[in-house]
Design a protein around this motif. Structure first.
Motif, mmCIF file in Angstrom:
data_model
loop_
_atom_site.group_PDB
_atom_site.id
_atom_site.type_symbol
_atom_site.label_atom_id
_atom_site.label_comp_id
_atom_site.label_asym_id
_atom_site.label_seq_id
_atom_site.Cartn_x
_atom_site.Cartn_y
_atom_site.Cartn_z
ATOM 1 N N MET A 99 0.845 -1.197 0.000
ATOM 2 C CA MET A 99 0.000 0.000 0.000
ATOM 3 C C MET A 99 0.880 1.247 0.000
ATOM 4 N N PRO A 100 0.428 2.323 -0.639
ATOM 5 C CA PRO A 100 1.210 3.563 -0.597
ATOM 6 C C PRO A 100 1.290 4.089 0.822
ATOM 7 N N PRO A 101 2.379 4.737 1.184
ATOM 8 C CA PRO A 101 2.513 5.230 2.553
ATOM 9 C C PRO A 101 1.492 6.319 2.846
ATOM 10 N N PRO A 102 1.154 6.535 4.105
ATOM 11 C CA PRO A 102 0.243 7.638 4.442
ATOM 12 C C PRO A 102 0.873 8.980 4.099
ATOM 13 N N ALA A 126 6.562 11.772 1.455
ATOM 14 C CA ALA A 126 6.470 11.887 0.004
ATOM 15 C C ALA A 126 6.185 10.510 -0.601
ATOM 16 N N ARG A 127 5.916 10.482 -1.882
ATOM 17 C CA ARG A 127 5.591 9.226 -2.538
ATOM 18 C C ARG A 127 6.763 8.250 -2.527
ATOM 19 N N ASP A 128 7.982 8.777 -2.512
ATOM 20 C CA ASP A 128 9.154 7.892 -2.508
ATOM 21 C C ASP A 128 9.574 7.495 -1.095
ATOM 22 N N LEU A 167 -1.490 8.837 14.852
ATOM 23 C CA LEU A 167 -2.372 8.801 13.695
ATOM 24 C C LEU A 167 -1.574 8.703 12.402
ATOM 25 N N ALA A 168 -2.152 8.027 11.435
ATOM 26 C CA ALA A 168 -1.658 8.021 10.053
ATOM 27 C C ALA A 168 -2.829 8.452 9.166
#
Length: 776
Positions: A591-594, A609-611, A716-717
């Motif tokens: 899953m993509p990170p929060p 960030a996305r990376d 929280l995320a």
């Protein structure tokens, strides 16, 4: 009338038909059999394998496996069956299993299900008998208590574990029974059993750093530690004695204090003789005190897969007991009358057990050391009974005993890694022994010294490879990093630990009462120095790598693969291959990170960030929290030595307000001024107010995060919903919370009452303590 030509044509045609028929039969043999025939073949094969397992009595391992599964279901998934229901159902299933002999599938299934319920019953019993009071909120309070243990850190500060007798100014409404306090001010060290009086700042154990990560309140709850803190100044001089407390009287308390005093004296002497990082590591190997190890040295060992040498575990216990057994047996063998009349092997096993018991008490008897001692005691008992010592059955017995005593240990990385390594090593060497038995035997004495040394290093390499492979899934899951080249460091250093460092540690400890221990510990320090130089060399060139988050599903499948490969005696062990492949495929968290992380104190905030690169709100974030976020979400394959300066969020900050956006455009406003709450709610999709205000929602519809909501939800995320674009918030604390998080529902800020002598009989009064700097 047929001609010769006609007869030739007929013969060719018949030959062709026979050839085609033979070819068809050949191809038919390559086709899968019909479904019914295939089912019969499979059933027959499975029955033969199960018969082989029955002959080898492999079903005994189902007891330990079932208990572990039951504990995991209770603590990991949150299943809470009634204790009576679980116990009765367990007994019923096991009784039914006894009544169905000769059923190779049904009977093991019933046994496993019965012990799963038994494991659940043990876990529920442990929860019900644990009455630790975890502190609620934060408070500055005067405490009076009894020192249980004392440690000295590498920075010269003292860390005390204290049983609280009373609290003053304020008198807490929910005082913890036991706390751990760090004292940085100069003072006369208080011995174990002495009284501690002083002003301290208390806080509860923190929760997970992000949803799904390790809950740091879990272990303190079961270990009885209700709060952490630090002293505001030096402890006060001893006042009136509180020894009238029944908990402080009796032989048990006296023995505990004496043992702590001996342990403390040994730690300080070893550190003084050796000094530096080597002295801190030597003290950790002998007494279990790790506070004297510098962070840099610990990072070298952790980054090269050598961190296991710092905690007293099965390796250290086995080396110490093995050396003691070898020494006693060798001494007896030098006296022929004794060697011929007495069973010196059994006498040596008893001596090794006594040394191991002393080592257990000296090292503090933590869970990992208790587990190692139990396993060693079972193996030495097997020697006394003329049974094989290193068998999987003994490992299962040790696991059963540990689970019965401390069920929650199953959830710890220490339990999982130590038993995985032991099971894999015994299973691996059993397979190697079977293979060597089928090959031609090598006559004794036919190998030269060079060949023997080469075989010894090959055995060390094989041991490190098997143990490292078996523990890698747990290291990746719990620590989000993997020492890919840990084999190199282990091969280079394990001979030093086995043949040099640990034998000298035992000799020095036995010689210490006579005052002739300095030479042994100095030589031990030289060996540890070589280990540190090797660890630093490997760390700078082959450090551990970032793995990121891994899934629980992958860990379960890989665990099943390890158990199948080691515990099955038939060809069913080849099930480990598809299980391992499935585990490796399911392990990466895809899953993509929060987009946004918020720690439960409201001050630590980070964008992702996305990376996977993190940017922090504060210029100098809390290193403990930031390191956990980085290990979980930073780019995979990044070496631990590749540390860039932490980036800061490009936020627009003015008048106690900071505004910034996530990667998908969620607007965030942060403030620590409660008067700016309305502005924060109106200005963003997420409003973070780092104060304990009573407001719980924004009129604008924005998500409001305060210290009060964070105390209930934990960290929280947050990520944006792909459809609506609204924030999706994941909580670290479940609803309802587990037993080790029930303190989050207690009144907060901490309420206190005046001492009993000052309370009016007609109008008892409760006043609110400023439990947190942020709550005022």
């Amino acid at each position: 009338m047929d001609t010769a030509a006609d007869r030739d044509d007929s013969a060719k045609e018949q030959k062709g038909r026979r050839t085609r028929a033979g070819g068809f039969r050949a191809w038919r043999g390559l086709l899968p059999p019909p479904r019914a025939e295939w089912g019969a073949i499979t059933a027959g094969w499975l029955a033969s394998q199960l018969e082989a397992e029955t002959r080898h009595r492999s079903g005994f391992h189902l007891i330990a496996i079932g208990l572990m599964v039951g504990v995991v279901i209770v603590y990991g998934i949150g299943w809470r069956p009634g204790l009576a229901v679980a116990a009765i159902a367990s007994i019923a299933l096991l009784a039914l299993a006894v009544r169905v002999p000769g059923r190779p599938v049904l009977r093991p299934s019933l046994v496993c299900a019965g012990f799963v319920l038994a494991g659940a019953a043990l876990a529920i019993t442990e929860i019900e008998r644990t009455d630790t009071t975890l502190f609620s909120g934060e408070a500055t309070v005067q405490i009076v208590g009894n020192v249980v243990s004392r440690e000295r850190t590498d920075s010269g500060r003292y860390r005390y574990v204290i049983d609280i007798a009373s609290t003053e100014r304020p008198v807490l409404s929910r005082p913890p029974e036991r706390v751990r306090i760090v004292v940085g001010s100069r003072h006369a060290p208080i011995p174990p059993g002495g009284d501690f009086r002083g002003l301290v700042r208390l806080r509860p154990p923190s929760g997970p750093a992000f949803p799904g990560s390790h809950d740091f309140a879990f272990a303190p709850f079961f270990n009885g530690i209700g709060a952490y803190g630090f002293s505001l100044g030096a402890p006060e001089p001893a006042g009136p004695d509180i020894s009238g407390d029944p908990a402080r009287n009796g032989f048990g308390a006296w023995f505990r204090n004496r043992l702590s005093t001996v342990r403390l004296a040994m730690t300080e002497r070893i550190s003084q003789i050796i000094g530096g990082a080597e002295g801190g590591i030597a003290a950790a190997l002998v007494t279990g005190e790790r506070t004297g190890i510098p962070d840099e040295a610990e990072e070298w060992l952790r980054g090269t897969g050598l961190a296991h040498v710092l905690s007293i575990s099965g390796l250290h216990m086995a080396i110490v007991a093995g050396f003691a057994m070898l020494f006693v047996r060798s001494v007896f063998a030098l006296v022929p009358p004794l060697a011929l009349r007495f069973p010196i092997k059994k006498i040596a096993a008893v001596a090794a057990l006594v040394v191991a018991a002393f080592y257990l008490g000296l090292s503090g008897a933590n869970i990992a050391t208790q587990r190692a001692f139990i396993m060693l005691a079972i193996m030495l008992t097997a020697v006394l009974l003329d049974r094989p010592a290193l068998t999987l059955r003994n490992v299962s017995i040790a696991a059963i005993v540990v689970i019965a005593l401390t069920p929650h240990a199953v959830m710890t990385a220490s339990f999982q890694m130590s038993f995985a390594a032991t099971v894999a090593l015994i299973g691996g060497y059993a397979a190697l022994s079977r293979r060597r038995a089928r090959s031609s035997p090598v006559p004794p004495g036919s190998r030269g010294w060079a060949h023997r040394i080469l075989l010894a290093f090959a055995a060390i390499a094989m041991t490190s490879l098997i143990a490292g492979t078996a523990t890698a899934p747990y290291a990746a899951y719990h620590f989000n990093r993997l020492a890919t080249f840990g084999l190199v460091a282990n091969v280079l250093t394990m001979p030093l630990f086995t043949l040099w460092i640990m034998p000298l540690a035992l000799i020095g400890s036995l010689a210490m009462p006579f005052g002739v221990d300095a030479w042994a510990f100095q030589a031990m320090g030289y060996g540890i120095g070589i280990v540190l130089r090797i660890a630093r060399f490997v760390y700078e060139r082959l450090p551990d790598q970032a793995i990121g988050l891994t899934t629980a599903t992958g860990l379960v499948l890989l665990t099943a693969a390890i158990l199948a490969a080691a515990c099955f005696a038939s060809r069913l062990r080849y099930l480990a291959v598809p299980l391992a492949l499935a585990g490796l495929a399911a392990a990466p968290y895809r899953m993509p990170p929060p987009e946004l992380l918020i720690f439960e104190d409201g001050k630590e905030v980070a964008l992702i960030a996305r990376d996977g690169q993190l940017a922090f709100l504060r210029d100098r974030p809390n290193d403990f929290v930031a390191a956990q976020w980085e290990r979980a979400f930073e780019a995979r394959g990044r070496p631990s030595t590749d540390r860039e300066p932490r980036r800061s969020i490009a936020a627009d900050c003015d008048e106690a307000l900071c505004r910034f956006e996530t990667r998908d455009g969620l607007k965030v406003v942060w403030t620590d001024d409660y008067e700016k709450t309305g502005v924060a709610c109106d200005g963003g999709d997420i409003a973070i107010v780092a104060r304990a205000i009573r407001l719980s929602a924004c009129r604008s519809g924005a998500v409001l995060v305060t210290l009060r909501t964070l105390r209930r939800s934990g960290s929280l995320a947050i990520r944006s919903d792909p459809v609506s674009g609204r924030p999706n918030v994941d909580h670290a604390i479940a609803d309802p919370p587990a037993e080790w998080n029930l303190h989050r529902l207690a009144p907060w800020p901490e309420y206190w009452r005046k001492p009993a002598a000052k309370i009016s009989a007609t109008a008892p009064r409760r006043e609110e303590e400023a439990g947190s700097d942020d709550s005022q």
